[in-house]
Scaffold this motif. Structure first.
Motif: not given
Ligand SMILES: *C1O[C@H](CO)[C@@H](O)[C@H](O)[C@H]1NC(C)=O
Ligand SMILES: *[C@@H]1O[C@H](CO)[C@@H](O)[C@H](O)[C@H]1NC(C)=O
Ligand SMILES: *[C@@H]1O[C@H](CO)[C@@H](O)[C@H](O)[C@H]1NC(C)=O
Ligand SMILES: *[C@@H]1O[C@H](CO)[C@@H](O)[C@H](O)[C@H]1NC(C)=O
Ligand SMILES: *[C@@H]1O[C@H](CO)[C@@H](O)[C@H](O)[C@H]1NC(C)=O
Ligand SMILES: *[C@@H]1O[C@H](CO)[C@@H](O)[C@H](O)[C@H]1NC(C)=O
Ligand SMILES: *[C@@H]1O[C@H](CO)[C@@H](O)[C@H](O)[C@H]1NC(C)=O
Ligand SMILES: *[C@@H]1O[C@H](CO)[C@@H](O)[C@H](O)[C@H]1NC(C)=O
Ligand SMILES: *[C@@H]1O[C@H](CO)[C@@H](O)[C@H](O)[C@H]1NC(C)=O
Ligand SMILES: [Cu+2]
Length: 600
Positions: A196-223
């Protein structure tokens, strides 16, 4: 010049554009180093400047990075619609085989939900699962005066029954990076989540947004399969994923997630830990991170080579593509020890590729992992100037002189296995939370029924007041010795982190160590192993707000409490009762499986 600290705005009663009740804002008279790309002050004429690569602090219409979004926010009047279909299917993210998943719009992670600060999101969720209810929570969204849109089955809603739908609608009063996920039992562990991204101002400058990097663990079996096992010993994930991708542990299958950069440009990366049971130390070879947010809260930028991200937490960082044009490893390392482990010897990685070089597996070298870069299982330091909110605010200390209410966190015995191993549950003040899916707390509120069952672990909090809490991990009396870190997440508020310490018992004598001057402010913070975490928040948002550990196994086993705030002011949408009727028609009579955990 950095003017924010001296502004009268923060020190006085203010009328808010969004029409909410005025609130008293406490402000510090002290000033600190800005370290920031902007000198904007709230609501001054400069805020009419246009947001762009060199003016990220700007927004417009009298709003800017200097606007504290708990106090004031835009209303664009615009509604941004999304439809999320949840289906039972399979996924093979790294080529090692199909696994049962419950995906949103048939993708993992689900679609990026994106809006602008001040927009309204209107999201229809269609439960197309054959045998599970669901409920989607918008992590970190304040839900100001819209508690019934918080998506917590058994607390703010009845679950969405199979074959039925509901539409959530809420105002984006904050901006930044987050995620949404099923809050129904351990369902998000089988893939029911997105960013989920809500665009707004930021405390430092950048040219482009590479977007979310969702990091997760992944299992053999279901949760669902792993959850009962975790009551005895948590299973080990066989790998982890970056935006749903990684190479298989034997290196022969699957692909790394990649993003392309251009030399001399600056990029924003939105790092999100969407794990079930793993924290990460995240880095990009050769490229230090400039950290600009913690959770939704803008912070004074600081530079770090490796950053810690607990479950549920987010850090937005800026990198500068100023290295030799090549390919570089992005690494999400699981720190050794109590914050999880991972069986993949090749690690959890992605590739950052400079556009004018040939794409290939990087040969870059990781940052050294000593000193400030060392593995840890605690938040980015609270005792340095890191994670210091951009808006200067301070938490009153006089009322309490730190006499926070104790909330003990412990593992309790809940029986033995046939081979005499301990089965445990987690508890706050010795009670394991257990919701009734068919009788959410907001139903009690509507009925004016205050006979909440003890297993709801509900705490009545005073109206419009600062409240102070010490989460203390203990093993005695009555508990079993199991001291591990827990990412504590509160709904409906950002809280202030006044202090935290590992392997220590909080006493009022320690109040002198608490930080009331512009302390870190966020929605998820680590309770360190065997230690304490002191938080404060102001009760200014009517609702029933769960506070829980974000380790899926722990919340499923009851590590949660809920705060009931000004119940007479809670508004509930008329659709609430229809959704409950549909659920009661389904459950338990037509259900194939029954609830076997806390329900959240
Ligand atoms: C990320 O990190 C922690 C470890 O602190 C883990 O327990 C947690 O569940 C994580 N996942 C999310 C979604 O926060
Ligand atoms: C759910 O999906 C799994 C994997 O495709 C499949 O084995 C199972 O039969 C499905 N369940 C139902 C009720 O369709
Ligand atoms: C890099 O990512 C893009 C999508 O962002 C994808 O289309 C492309 O195939 C990827 N390249 C490689 C070599 O994996
Ligand atoms: C890539 O582009 C940058 C900036 O224009 C330049 O400095 C660099 O030499 C280029 N590298 C290659 C391999 O072409
Ligand atoms: C590259 O950018 C970083 C800031 O992101 C800076 O600390 C570093 O000095 C720069 N390196 C070079 C070679 O310009
Ligand atoms: C479990 O403990 C009980 C009581 O101490 C004992 O009688 C029983 O033999 C034990 N079972 C196993 C499988 O060790
Ligand atoms: C939790 O238990 C402690 C110790 O008994 C007590 O002091 C505290 O008030 C309890 N917390 C709440 C919210 O009732
Ligand atoms: C309050 O809720 C409880 C639990 O559902 C129920 O047993 C009781 O009858 C309710 N009381 C009133 C006055 O509705
Ligand atoms: C949800 O579905 C999964 C997979 O079919 C099943 O294992 C689990 O028991 C279900 N849970 C409930 C409460 O329906
Ligand atoms: Cu926990």
């Amino acid at each position: 010049m950095y003017l924010l600290h001296t502004l009268p705005l923060l020190a006085s009663w203010v009328a808010y554009a969004a029409g909410s009740a005025a609130m008293k804002r406490q402000a510090s008279s002290t000033s600190s180093a800005a370290g920031s790309a902007t000198t904007l002050t709230p609501d001054d004429a400069d805020t009419e400047c246009t947001n762009g690569p060199h003016s990220r602090a700007c927004w417009g219409d009298g709003f800017s990075i200097a606007t504290d979004f708990d106090q004031k926010w835009p209303d664009t009047g615009k509604t941004v619609p999304y439809t999320l279909d949840i289906t039972n299917t399979t996924l093979n993210p790294d080529g090692t085989g199909d696994r049962l998943v419950m995906l949103i719009n048939n993708q993992y992670p689900g679609p990026v939900i994106r809006a602008q600060w001040g927009d309204w999101l209107e999201i229809t969720v269609n439960n197309k699962l054959p045998n599970n209810g669901t409920g989607i929570h918008w992590h970190g969204i304040r839900q100001f005066e819209t508690c019934d849109q918080d998506g917590v089955p058994g607390i703010t809603e009845c679950p969405i029954a199979p074959g039925t739908s509901r539409t959530y609608r809420f105002h984006c009063t904050q901006f930044g990076t987050s995620w949404y996920h099923s809050h129904w039992s351990v369902q998000y562990g089988v893939g029911t989540l997105g960013t989920l991204v809500i665009d707004g101002p930021a405390t430092d400058n950048y040219d482009e947004d590479l977007g979310p990097f969702a990091l997760t663990d992944w299992y053999d079996e279901t949760a669902f399969f792993n959850n009962p096992l975790a009551r005895i010993a948590p299973p080990q994930p066989y790998t982890g994923l970056v935006n749903g991708m990684n190479v298989s542990p034997d290196g022969t299958k699957g692909k790394y997630y990649n993003a392309t950069v251009k030399s001399a440009k600056k990029y924003r990366l939105r790092l999100i830990n969407t794990s079930v049971d793993s924290a990460f130390m995240v880095s990009l070879d050769n490229h230090p991170f400039t950290v600009i947010t913690s959770d939704f809260v803008p912070i004074k930028p600081y530079v770090a080579e490796r950053v810690f991200i607990g479950i549920g937490q987010r850090l937005d960082v800026i990198i500068e593509a100023n290295q030799t044009a090549s390919n570089y490893w992005f690494r999400a390392d699981v720190p050794a020890g109590a914050c999880g482990s991972n069986a993949n010897p090749k690690g959890i990685r992605a590739i950052i590729h400079y556009d004018n070089t040939t794409f290939g597996n990087p040969t870059s070298t990781a940052w050294d992992t000593t000193g400030a870069n060392a593995d840890r299982c605690t938040d980015e330091s609270y005792n340095s100037n890191k994670l210091e909110p951009y808006w200067d605010s301070f938490v009153p200390s006089d009322a309490l002189t730190a006499n926070p209410t104790l909330l003990s966190v412990q593992a309790q015995e809940a029986g033995l296995t046939t081979d005499n191993r301990t089965i445990f549950r987690w508890a706050i003040n010795t009670t394991s939370l257990n919701v009734d899916w068919d009788k959410p707390i907001l139903e009690y509120v509507q009925e004016g029924n205050t006979s909440y069952p003890a297993y709801e672990n509900l705490i009545d909090v005073p109206d419009v007041a600062w409240t102070y809490w010490v989460l203390q991990e203990i093993s005695t009396p009555g508990g079993i010795p199991l001291n591990i870190p827990h990412p504590a997440h509160l709904h409906g508020h950002d809280f202030y982190v006044l202090g935290a310490q590992e392997n220590s018992v909080y006493t009022n004598a320690l109040s002198a160590q608490l930080n009331f001057e512009n302390p870190p402010r966020r929605d998820t913070a680590m309770l360190p192993a065997g230690g304490w975490l002191v938080i404060a928040f102001e009760t200014n948002n009517p609702g029933a707000w769960i506070m829980h550990c974000h380790i899926a196994w722990h919340v499923a086993d009851g590590l949660a409490t809920q705060f009931l705030e000004t119940p007479d002011q809670i508004k509930v949408d008329p659709s609430f009762n229809e959704i409950c009727s549909a659920w009661r028609d389904y459950y338990p009579e037509h259900a194939v499986y029954l609830k076997d955990d806390s329900g959240v």
